[in-house]
Design an enzyme around this catalytic site. Structure first.
Site, mmCIF file in Angstrom:
data_model
loop_
_atom_site.group_PDB
_atom_site.id
_atom_site.type_symbol
_atom_site.label_atom_id
_atom_site.label_comp_id
_atom_site.label_asym_id
_atom_site.label_seq_id
_atom_site.Cartn_x
_atom_site.Cartn_y
_atom_site.Cartn_z
ATOM 1 N N ASP A 93 0.837 -1.204 0.000
ATOM 2 C CA ASP A 93 0.000 0.000 0.000
ATOM 3 C C ASP A 93 0.872 1.254 0.000
ATOM 4 O O ASP A 93 1.695 1.449 0.891
ATOM 5 C CB ASP A 93 -0.926 -0.025 1.226
ATOM 6 C CG ASP A 93 -2.109 0.915 1.064
ATOM 7 O OD1 ASP A 93 -1.887 2.093 0.693
ATOM 8 O OD2 ASP A 93 -3.241 0.488 1.298
ATOM 9 N N SER A 141 -7.076 3.987 -1.315
ATOM 10 C CA SER A 141 -6.871 2.534 -1.222
ATOM 11 C C SER A 141 -8.166 1.763 -1.447
ATOM 12 O O SER A 141 -8.120 0.608 -1.875
ATOM 13 C CB SER A 141 -6.300 2.169 0.147
ATOM 14 O OG SER A 141 -5.001 2.663 0.256
ATOM 15 N N ASP A 192 -9.495 -2.073 7.495
ATOM 16 C CA ASP A 192 -9.026 -0.995 6.623
ATOM 17 C C ASP A 192 -9.328 -1.360 5.159
ATOM 18 O O ASP A 192 -9.633 -2.509 4.840
ATOM 19 C CB ASP A 192 -7.528 -0.756 6.842
ATOM 20 C CG ASP A 192 -7.092 0.611 6.321
ATOM 21 O OD1 ASP A 192 -7.880 1.573 6.406
ATOM 22 O OD2 ASP A 192 -5.959 0.718 5.799
ATOM 23 N N THR A 194 -7.959 -1.977 2.134
ATOM 24 C CA THR A 194 -7.469 -3.053 1.268
ATOM 25 C C THR A 194 -8.051 -4.420 1.648
ATOM 26 O O THR A 194 -8.693 -5.064 0.810
ATOM 27 C CB THR A 194 -5.930 -3.088 1.234
ATOM 28 O OG1 THR A 194 -5.450 -1.784 0.926
ATOM 29 C CG2 THR A 194 -5.429 -4.070 0.194
ATOM 30 N N GLU A 337 -0.830 -7.946 2.721
ATOM 31 C CA GLU A 337 -0.591 -6.518 2.488
ATOM 32 C C GLU A 337 0.499 -5.955 3.398
ATOM 33 O O GLU A 337 0.436 -6.101 4.617
ATOM 34 C CB GLU A 337 -1.886 -5.716 2.708
ATOM 35 C CG GLU A 337 -1.687 -4.234 2.356
ATOM 36 C CD GLU A 337 -2.835 -3.340 2.794
ATOM 37 O OE1 GLU A 337 -3.109 -2.366 2.086
ATOM 38 O OE2 GLU A 337 -3.435 -3.595 3.857
ATOM 39 N N ASP A 342 2.236 2.878 3.149
ATOM 40 C CA ASP A 342 1.339 4.016 2.936
ATOM 41 C C ASP A 342 1.381 5.003 4.107
ATOM 42 O O ASP A 342 1.453 6.217 3.907
ATOM 43 C CB ASP A 342 -0.083 3.484 2.745
ATOM 44 C CG ASP A 342 -1.128 4.581 2.672
ATOM 45 O OD1 ASP A 342 -1.083 5.366 1.708
ATOM 46 O OD2 ASP A 342 -1.995 4.644 3.565
ATOM 47 N N HIS A 346 2.282 8.906 4.161
ATOM 48 C CA HIS A 346 1.419 9.990 4.669
ATOM 49 C C HIS A 346 2.177 10.841 5.677
ATOM 50 O O HIS A 346 2.027 12.057 5.706
ATOM 51 C CB HIS A 346 0.170 9.422 5.342
ATOM 52 C CG HIS A 346 -0.899 8.998 4.389
ATOM 53 N ND1 HIS A 346 -1.669 9.896 3.693
ATOM 54 C CD2 HIS A 346 -1.329 7.766 4.022
ATOM 55 C CE1 HIS A 346 -2.534 9.229 2.923
ATOM 56 N NE2 HIS A 346 -2.334 7.939 3.103
ATOM 57 N N ASP A 385 -1.498 -0.242 -4.689
ATOM 58 C CA ASP A 385 -2.751 0.395 -5.088
ATOM 59 C C ASP A 385 -2.505 1.812 -5.624
ATOM 60 O O ASP A 385 -3.238 2.313 -6.454
ATOM 61 C CB ASP A 385 -3.746 0.405 -3.928
ATOM 62 C CG ASP A 385 -3.104 0.798 -2.605
ATOM 63 O OD1 ASP A 385 -1.892 1.122 -2.561
ATOM 64 O OD2 ASP A 385 -3.826 0.787 -1.587
HETATM 65 ZN ZN LIG Z 1 -3.212 6.144 2.168
#
Ligand SMILES: [Zn+2]
Ligand SMILES: *[C@@H]1O[C@H](CO)[C@@H](O)[C@H](O)[C@H]1NC(C)=O
Ligand SMILES: *[C@@H]1O[C@H](CO)[C@@H](O)[C@H](O)[C@H]1NC(C)=O
Length: 579
Positions: A93, A141, A192, A194, A337, A342, A346, A385
Site C-alpha cells: 500500500d 486505497s 481498513d 485493502t 498486504e 502508505d 502519509h 494500489d
Molecule cells: Zn493512504
C-alpha cells in the site's frame, strides 16, 4: 486451412527436396550440356512444375509456421493454468517506484553491500499499473483495492461497491464459492480499505464496524474467509470493553465464534504456539494482534515479543492454508498486504518507509521460497494500489543549484518512527513538568538525538515541536527528510504508475496495465466466476438485513459528497493536521 497436426512437412517436404534436385539438374543441363539441347522443351516443363510445387510448398510452410508460432506461449497469447493451484496476491500500500530506489540504496549503505545488490522484489519486476479511480486521477486505497478485488473502477472510498452503489463480487468470494481456501494478512486494521475490499461491501470505507461484522460472515454470503491475521481489534470489541473503538456494544469476536465457527487468538503467545506447531491450526482462524495498527517495522523490531512480523504472519498463513487444502483438488487464495508503507508516506517519514519496504521485501521473498518448495503449482503477483507522499530521492533545500545526492546515512541513524516519538512525546510532555530550556533540552536529548540520531537540531526546530507537540510527528519526519535530502510533494497519495511484480506464470501482467487488469488476472488465474457472486450478492441484498443498519441496507448509508471528501483526509486522525 489444414489442421496443424497433419504431417505436411514429412511427406511433402521430401518431394520438395526432390523437385529442387530435379530443377538443379535441369539447370545444369540447360547451361552446360549442349548434348541435351533436344530435351530443352521437356526441361522447361519440369522446371515450371518444380517452381510451381516449390511456391505452393513455401506458402504452406509459412502458414504452418504461423500456426505453430501462435501455439507457443508468448506475450500476445494469454497463459492458461490448469490443475490444482495456489495464488498469493501481495499489496504494498502506497509504495511507488521511488520507494524502491530509496530502500535499495539505504540497504546497500546500511549493510555495506555492492551497488548492484538489489531487493528480492527487483528480481521479480514485470510491469507497471495505472491507478486512477472512477472519479479521480488520484485514487485512494478503497477504489484501488476494488480494482483488484472486483476488477472494476469505482469512486474513492468505495469498498467493493460500484459507482451506482451496487455491490460487486470479489475474487476472494468467488474463490471461496469455487472451493478454494482463503486468507487475509495485513499490518494495519483488518477493517481498513485493502483487506475490506476482498471480503466486505460498504458504500464508504469509514464504516469499519460494519466491515468487521461482514468479514467474519455476517452478510448475504455468510463466511468466505478462512484465515485473517492483522490489527484492528478495536472494531471487533464492544464499546463496553477497554481497547474498543466500536460505536455499539456488539462483540464481533463472540459473533465470529458463536455464529460463524471462528477460532480466535489475540496475542503473540497464541500465535507463537501455532507457529511452532505446538497448537493445531483450526480454521477458520481470526488473529487480531493490535488494537489499531501493528507498529511500524522500525519500532516493532523492539517489540517483537508483542507483535508478529509480516513475514511471520505470511508464513503461518501459507502453512495453515496449505495443510487445509492438502486433500482438496483446489488450492488457496491469500492476500498479504504491507499496509503501512502508505502510512510512512502519509507521515513523510523516510526512515519508517525504508524499514516497511524491507519488511515487505522479506515477506515477498519468503512467499517466493514457499511457492518454489510447494508441490502444488502457485503464482505470486504483487503490486501497489497507488503511491503515497510524492516521494523523491533528491531534494533542493534552497535557491542554490541542487546537489546531486541524498544521504542514506541520515536514515541509518534514525532508531524510531516519527509516529512513535510523537506519541511518546505527547504522553509524557504534560507530566514531566519541565519548562523553557530544560524542556527544550529534554526534547533534544530524548527524542531528537536518541530517536532521530540528529545531533545538530536548531533552536527554531525545537521550538516548533514545543509549540505544536500534537503535530510533532510531521516535524520529526521533516527534520530527517531535509537532512537526508529526501523530497515529498504531498501528505496524501499521488497518481504515478506503480510497479507490478510476479513469479513464473504471471506473464499476462507484463508491461503497463490498468489496475483493473490486475483484478482480471487474479480471477482468470483461479478460473472463478466473479459475476455469479455479484448476482448472489444482489439477490441476497433483498433478504439480508441487520438490525441497526436496516434503514441504510447492509452496505451502510450512501455517503454525501462531503463524506467522501472527508474520506480523503482519512489518515489525519493518525498524524494530526499537517503543519
Ligand atoms: Zn493512504
Ligand atoms: C455503546 O453502544 C450502545 C448501543 O449498542 C449505545 O447505546 C451506547 O451509547 C454506546 N456507548 C458508548 C459509550 O458509546
Ligand atoms: C550518524 O551518527 C553518528 C554517531 O552519532 C555520527 O557520527 C554520524 O555523523 C551520523 N551520520 C549522519 C549521516 O548524520
Amino acid at each position: 486451412m489444414p489442421p496443424a497436426n497433419e504431417p505436411l512437412f514429412t511427406s511433402e517436404g521430401r518431394s520438395s527436396i526432390h523437385s529442387e534436385e530435379r530443377a538443379a539438374q535441369e539447370d545444369d543441363a540447360l547451361l552446360g550440356n549442349q548434348r541435351r539441347r533436344s530435351n530443352t522443351t521437356r526441361g522447361v516443363f519440369w522446371r515450371e512444375i518444380g517452381l510451381f510445387t516449390w511456391a505452393i510448398l513455401a506458402t504452406v510452410a509459412v502458414i504452418v509456421l504461423a500456426i505453430l508460432l501462435k501455439c507457443q506461449p508468448s506475450q500476445n497469447k494469454p497463459e492458461k493454468h490448469t490443475g490444482k493451484r495456489n495464488l498469493v496476491f501481495m499489496v504494498s500500500d502506497g509504495m511507488g517506484p521511488a520507494s524502491l530506489s530509496l530502500t535499495r540504496s539505504f540497504r546497500q549503505y546500511q549493510n555495506g553491500l555492492p551497488i548492484d545488490d538489489v531487493l528480492v522484489l527487483d528480481e521479480h519486476f514485470i510491469g507497471s499499473s495505472r491507478t486512477r479511480s472512477s472519479n479521480s486521477l488520484v485514487t485512494d486505497s478503497a477504489a484501488g483495492a476494488t480494482a483488484f478485488s472486483c476488477g472494476k473502477k469505482s469512486y474513492n472510498g468505495a469498498i467493493s461497491i460500484l459507482p451506482d452503489h451496487t455491490p460487486c463480487g470479489t475474487v476472494l468470494e468467488a474463490a471461496k464459492r469455487a472451493g478454494y481456501m482463503t486468507g487475509l494478512v495485513v499490518t494495519t486494521s483488518l477493517t481498513d480499505a485493502t483487506p475490506a475490499c476482498f471480503a466486505s461491501h460498504a458504500n464508504i470505507r469509514s464504516e469499519e464496524d460494519l466491515i468487521a461484522q461482514q468479514e467474519v460472515g455476517h452478510y448475504p454470503l455468510g463466511r468466505v474467509v478462512d484465515l485473517m491475521f492483522g490489527g484492528g481489534r478495536c472494531h471487533f470489541l464492544p464499546n463496553t470493553t477497554s481497547g474498543s473503538c466500536r460505536a455499539d456494544n456488539q462483540d464481533i469476536t463472540k459473533l465470529a465464534q458463536d455464529e460463524y465457527g471462528w477460532n480466535y487468538i489475540d496475542n503473540r503467545q497464541d500465535f507463537d504456539d501455532i507457529k511452532a506447531g505446538g497448537a493445531a491450526v483450526k480454521l477458520p482462524l481470526l488473529g487480531l494482534f493490535a488494537d489499531y495498527n501493528i507498529p511500524f517495522e522500525i519500532d516493532r523490531r523492539n517489540m517483537d515479543d508483542v507483535y508478529p512480523s509480516l513475514e511471520e504472519m505470511a508464513q503461518v498463513a501459507l502453512k495453515a492454508l496449505e495443510a487445509a487444502t492438502q486433500d482438496s483438488d483446489k488450492g488457496f487464495f491469500l492476500m498479504i498486504e504491507g499496509s503501512r508503507i502508505d502510512h510512512a508516506g502519509h507521515g513523510n517519514d523516510p526512515a519508517a518507509q525504508v524499514h516497511e519496504v524491507m519488511a515487505y521485501d522479506r515477506a515477498f521473498g519468503s512467499v517466493v521460497e514457499f511457492l518454489e518448495k510447494s508441490h502444488v503449482d502457485g503464482v505470486l503477483v504483487a503490486t501497489s494500489d497507488h503511491e503515497t507522499g510524492g516521494l523523491a530521492t533528491a531534494r533542493q533545500l534552497d535557491a542554490h543549484y541542487p546537489e546531486y545526492l541524498w544521504y542514506p546515512g541520515v536514515l541509518a541513524n534514525v532508531s524510531s518512527s516519527a509516529e512513535y516519538l510523537a506519541r511518546r512525546l505527547n504522553s509524557e510532555i504534560d507530566s514531566n513538568l519541565l519548562e523553557g530550556d530544560k524542556l527544550k533540552n529534554w526534547i533534544n536529548e530524548e527524542f531528537v538525538k536518541n530517536g532521530l540520531g540528529i545531533l545538530d537540531a536548531s533552536d527554531d526546530e525545537l521550538q516548533l515541536i514545543i509549540d505544536q507537540p500534537k503535530v510533532s510527528a510531521y516535524y520529526f519526519a521533516d527534520m530527517v527528510s531535509r537532512r537526508a535530502q529526501i523530497g515529498w510533494s504531498t501528505h496524501g497519495h499521488s497518481a504515478v504508475d506503480v510497479n507490478i511484480y510476479g513469479t513464473a506464470g504471471s506473464s499476462n501482467l507484463r508491461g503497463n496495465h490498468e489496475n483493473t487488469n490486475v483484478g482480471e488476472f487474479l480471477r482468470e488465474y483461479l478460473d472463478v466466476d466473479v459475476d455469479a457472486v455479484t448476482k448472489e450478492l444482489i439477490k441476497g441484498s433483498k433478504s439480508f438485513n441487520i438490525a441497526d443498519t436496516e434503514e441504510a441496507g447492509w452496505t451502510g448509508r450512501i455517503p454525501s459528497e462531503e463524506d467522501l471528501q472527508s474520506v480523503l483526509r482519512y489518515h489525519e486522525e493518525l498524524y494530526g493536521k499537517a503543519p
